[in-house]
Design an enzyme around this catalytic site. Structure first.
Site, PDB file in Angstrom:
ATOM      1  N   GLN A   7       0.940  -1.162   0.089  1.00  0.00           N
ATOM      2  CA  GLN A   7       0.246   0.147  -0.501  1.00  0.00           C
ATOM      3  C   GLN A   7       0.920   1.491  -0.103  1.00  0.00           C
ATOM      4  OE1 GLN A   7      -2.201  -1.365   3.322  1.00  0.00           O
ATOM      5  NE2 GLN A   7      -3.898  -0.567   2.685  1.00  0.00           N
ATOM      6  N   HIS A  66      -0.532   1.313  -4.978  1.00  0.00           N
ATOM      7  CA  HIS A  66      -1.229   2.816  -4.719  1.00  0.00           C
ATOM      8  C   HIS A  66       0.047   3.921  -5.036  1.00  0.00           C
ATOM      9  CE1 HIS A  66      -3.699   2.338   0.084  1.00  0.00           C
ATOM     10  NE2 HIS A  66      -3.942   2.022  -1.370  1.00  0.00           N
ATOM     11  N   SER A 111      -2.810  -1.547   8.635  1.00  0.00           N
ATOM     12  CA  SER A 111      -4.360  -1.550   9.777  1.00  0.00           C
ATOM     13  C   SER A 111      -5.584  -2.361   8.998  1.00  0.00           C
ATOM     14  CB  SER A 111      -4.633   0.154   9.732  1.00  0.00           C
ATOM     15  OG  SER A 111      -5.302   0.052   8.930  1.00  0.00           O
TER      16      SER A 111
END
Length: 245
Positions: free
Chosen positions: A100, A118, A192
């Site tokens: 990410q 990303h 997360s």
């Protein structure tokens, strides 16, 4: 530590292992994560600061806020966690990384098979003709006050190769997801697992190792959960695997 041995056992008995990394793997490189109280977004709204709308319609604000994050990320160096994953890939125990992160640190550490879902901050491109430029060219233009920076070929706007809020997900996301179709074990590091659509990826595999300072929504489904510093944990896992060769 028993959990280190459990993680090593799972990696060694798996036919194909992939890693999924988030901002937490890069904090030891001096990069604050994105959602903690001291992270980048504690002082700004990410949906605005790094949005396609602001980039296109309010470039003077984008280059004061969101761009500063990208510029900062571009200057950092990989830590022991990034290097441990690169070594696991080199030794044949890790097939690749879905990240990410847009900080380029996996590439700098020597990892080869990387899916940057990303985007990245190594390069930029003209939105009109597609001509590619290194990030340094954008930086030079912005420092000279050229906002937004323009393409030398056609005069179109140059933008970072980062997935902004409002952008479509890049091909790397679909390609990375396809890699997981035949992956036995996914090592989640420093994520997360709350950002869509990346947080759905752990559902593609049979076995999960989660290494994160804080609990995640997927902890209950994981085979091994380690809530400790990811740099130390990855180095320990690498050491354990190497000791069994």
């Amino acid at each position: 530590m028993d959990k280190i041995k459990e993680a090593a056992d799972l990696i060694l008995k798996s036919k194909k292992v992939f890693a999924l990394t988030g901002a937490g793997i890069s904090t030891d490189s001096g990069i604050p994560d994105f959602r903690s109280s001291t992270g980048y977004y504690s002082k700004m709204d990410p949906a605005l600061a790094l949005s396609k709308d602001r980039l296109l319609n309010h470039p003077e604000i984008f280059y004061k806020e969101g761009y500063k994050i990208l510029e900062d990320l571009n200057d950092q160096e990989p830590n022991g966690g990034h290097k441990a994953l690169a070594k696991l890939e080199k030794l044949g125990y890790l097939s690749g990384i879905i990240t990410q992160n847009i900080d380029n640190l996996h590439a700098k550490a020597g990892s080869k098979n990387i899916y940057e879902v990303h985007g990245e901050t190594r390069g930029t491109h003209c939105m009109k003709c597609g001509k590619e430029y290194p990030f340094a060219v954008m930086r030079e233009k912005v420092e000279k006050g050229e906002i937004p920076p323009k393409c030398d070929e056609c005069g179109g706007t140059i933008r970072p190769n980062v997935v902004m809020f409002g952008d479509m997900m890049p091909d790397d996301f679909e390609r990375g997801a396809r890699e997981l179709d035949n992956t036995d074990t996914l090592i989640v590091v420093g994520s997360s697992l709350t950002v869509s659509p990346v947080n759905f990826l752990p559902n593609y595999v049979d076995h999960l190792i989660i290494i994160n300072n804080d609990p995640t929504p997927m902890d209950r489904q994981a085979d091994v959960v380690i809530h400790e510093n990811s740099t130390i944990v990855l180095q320990e896992i690498l050491k354990e695997i190497e000791s069994r060769k």
